[in-house]
Design a protein around this motif. Sequence first.
Motif, short mmCIF file in Angstrom:
data_model
loop_
_atom_site.label_atom_id
_atom_site.label_comp_id
_atom_site.label_asym_id
_atom_site.label_seq_id
_atom_site.Cartn_x
_atom_site.Cartn_y
_atom_site.Cartn_z
N ALA A 79 0.81 -1.21 0.00
CA ALA A 79 0.00 0.00 0.00
C ALA A 79 0.85 1.27 0.00
O ALA A 79 0.33 2.37 -0.18
N HIS A 80 2.13 1.11 0.24
CA HIS A 80 3.06 2.24 0.24
C HIS A 80 4.23 1.89 -0.69
O HIS A 80 5.31 1.52 -0.23
N PRO A 81 4.02 1.96 -1.99
CA PRO A 81 5.09 1.60 -2.93
C PRO A 81 6.23 2.60 -2.89
O PRO A 81 6.10 3.69 -2.30
N PHE A 82 7.32 2.22 -3.50
CA PHE A 82 8.49 3.10 -3.54
C PHE A 82 8.07 4.44 -4.13
O PHE A 82 7.51 4.51 -5.21
N PRO A 83 8.32 5.54 -3.42
CA PRO A 83 7.81 6.84 -3.87
C PRO A 83 8.57 7.37 -5.08
O PRO A 83 9.69 6.96 -5.36
N GLN A 84 7.93 8.30 -5.76
CA GLN A 84 8.59 8.98 -6.87
C GLN A 84 9.63 9.93 -6.30
O GLN A 84 9.33 10.76 -5.45
N VAL A 85 10.85 9.78 -6.75
CA VAL A 85 11.97 10.58 -6.24
C VAL A 85 12.35 11.63 -7.26
O VAL A 85 12.65 11.31 -8.42
N VAL A 86 12.33 12.87 -6.85
CA VAL A 86 12.60 14.00 -7.75
C VAL A 86 14.09 14.06 -8.09
O VAL A 86 14.96 13.75 -7.27
N ASN A 87 14.38 14.47 -9.30
CA ASN A 87 15.74 14.62 -9.79
C ASN A 87 16.59 15.45 -8.83
O ASN A 87 16.22 16.55 -8.42
N LYS A 88 17.73 14.92 -8.43
CA LYS A 88 18.75 15.59 -7.62
C LYS A 88 18.28 16.01 -6.23
O LYS A 88 18.91 16.85 -5.59
N SER A 89 17.19 15.43 -5.77
CA SER A 89 16.71 15.76 -4.43
C SER A 89 17.43 14.91 -3.39
O SER A 89 17.96 13.84 -3.68
N LEU A 90 17.44 15.41 -2.14
CA LEU A 90 18.06 14.69 -1.03
C LEU A 90 17.04 13.74 -0.41
O LEU A 90 15.93 14.14 -0.06
#
Length: 706
Positions: free
Chosen positions: A164-175
């Motif tokens: 129910a909590h899949p791997f989140p979308q990670v923004v380019n070059k974010s920490l």
Amino acid sequence: MSTSSNRTRGANKSASKSSAATGSTDIFLNRELSQLAFNRRVLAQAEDPAIPLLERLRYLCIVSSNLDEFFEVRIASLLAQNQRDGTPNILPAAEPMERIADESHALVERQYAVLNQEILPQLASHGIRLLRHEDRNDAQRAWVRSYFEREVRPLLTPIGLDPAHPFPQVVNKSLNFIVELAGKDAFGRATAIAILKAPRVLPRVIKLPPELSDGGMVFCLLSSVIHAHIADLFSGREVLGYSQFRVTRNSDLWVDDEEVKNLREALQSELQTRPFGFAVRLEVAKNCPEHLSHFLLEQFAIPARRLYHVDGPVNMVRLIEMADHISEPTLRFSPFHPSFPARLSDGSIFSILHKQDVLLHHPFQSFQPVVDFIRSAAGDPNVLAIKQTIYRTGMNSDLMEALIAAAHRGKEVTVVVELMARFDEAANINWAERLERVGAQVVYGVVGLKTHAKLALVLRREENGLRYYAHLGTGNYHPTTTKFYTDFGLLTARPELTRDVNEVFLHLTSLAKPKKLNHLWLAPFTLQKELIRAIQNEAAIAREGKPGRIIAKMNALLDESVIRALYAASSAGVKIDLIVRGACALRPGVAGLSENIRVRSIVGRFLEHSRIFYFRNNLAHDVYLSSADWMSRNLFRRIEVAFPVLDKTLKKRVINEGLNPYLKDNVNAWELDADGRYHHKKPRGKQKACGAQQLLMQTLGTPLSK
């Protein structure tokens, strides 16, 4: 790379013979490796103890920023090309991607070694410390905890991974942080992995209060603050391991040239998805557990060779925030103030240009005359129209405000805004919208071809009818970069030049075929042809037993047709000096191929950005300034202009300021060897040190006391 075989058949034939003579068909250097070599030259500035400490830190940050773009754009484009047609988009006989990866890893490793072993310890000796959690005393730890609870924790949202909590979308070059947990969650399940995003609104470098700084300045990183209290986010669970991480994504925007109906709307849509392009590189902390880094590689579909373990912050660029906090003048370059041309200090700019052309050499001379040129036009009741190209101008620009004021006053204002200027798209869209709201005519150049030419034109009613005034430049109309980039600009009222400028604007707005221009070389139509013709002319002169001479300065040299023509000219006996700041695919000094060619790169306080093309031409001494590098994209896929300097006095200035000092430089110069390696030029014996930029600062600028 594009090759114009019909136009350069002779050059190709000569180069082929030469390469056969050397026993090698690899007559070009690899573009990506050459770009990495440029970043090693920038890194050498950070290693130089003669350079002030905070400037050395800035060079480290510049390397990181350059590498970000290298992966976001260049490596991403190679990967995309491979996915499309299965063939690598690199030069013939180029090194494989593994070599590029090895060089990249070595560069990054050295970069962090310089940070940890040189820059930070030396800053600490000046009372400026960047503290990790284990280095902080009790009072500092208490303050950091309070800061975490007050400013950071309320903004954090840990994501425990499960169906129910899949791997989140990670923004380019974010920490971000990956956390491994033991035990069971609140619902009795063994969710082992959590992902935590660092809020983008928080500063990455945090300055502690003076009372906690022992008389100096103490900083800590946001990543360190979160690391120190990461266990507090998972009550009832044991943190087994964790690491900060950052993913670099493809950031090249793409629109379908055939399908797009409104470029601005299409680009605005693309900008929304840019932060989520396919993943290209993964950075993790040096001590990241191996199984966690492998988990991330799988999530982002990145091969192991593009995984980087770094001994410090995963985004070193953010350390520039620390330098911005520090005002100690001894740790910076001595202040420098550009001069204002004396000839522009008396009288209106239009009356001055009636009498003579004005050459500006930035940043040694102020860019303000260019702003004044447009401002004067905006406020002059006799000015009827202003036309200008905009490639990069930034979020704040007096020049753009002047164009808006001109449109408010009812003048005909036409602005060619390049919406596809990489990483400046949002700013350019904003300016385009503001200009349109006040009635300016805004066009976006030619779909599929970036408008990179730097042109401004003013139409003024005078006694004898309409008179044209123009500015032509090698650099952007950008208030910040004009202070740090070396560029030339020409203000002129010469009809033979201004008429050509007007024809270029008519071509860009009407999309009609451009009329034959008298003096300007215009890409993608004539610039490459005229360059090849000028190079071949020097070769013909040399074959007649007369001196053939070419000196050219640019950011990059990659186009095969031009390189082959240069090889042929070298074989004919033409002496060629090339000043190429960045990537260069030409191999100099190869017997039978390029023994008459020298290539050097200048890396100093300012970013070398001007493009200058000199051809001796039987003592005619032809000098052209341009917005274009000798790259296929500039010659065939952009709107570019090269323009001659016709005034003999100004022509000598370009040669004496823009070329000769750089050929004598033995402080900031690096010479390219045939194998693709650069060696640093240094004074020998009793030879005096000669730095081109330092000399120009002394002769053109107005240095300020410390």
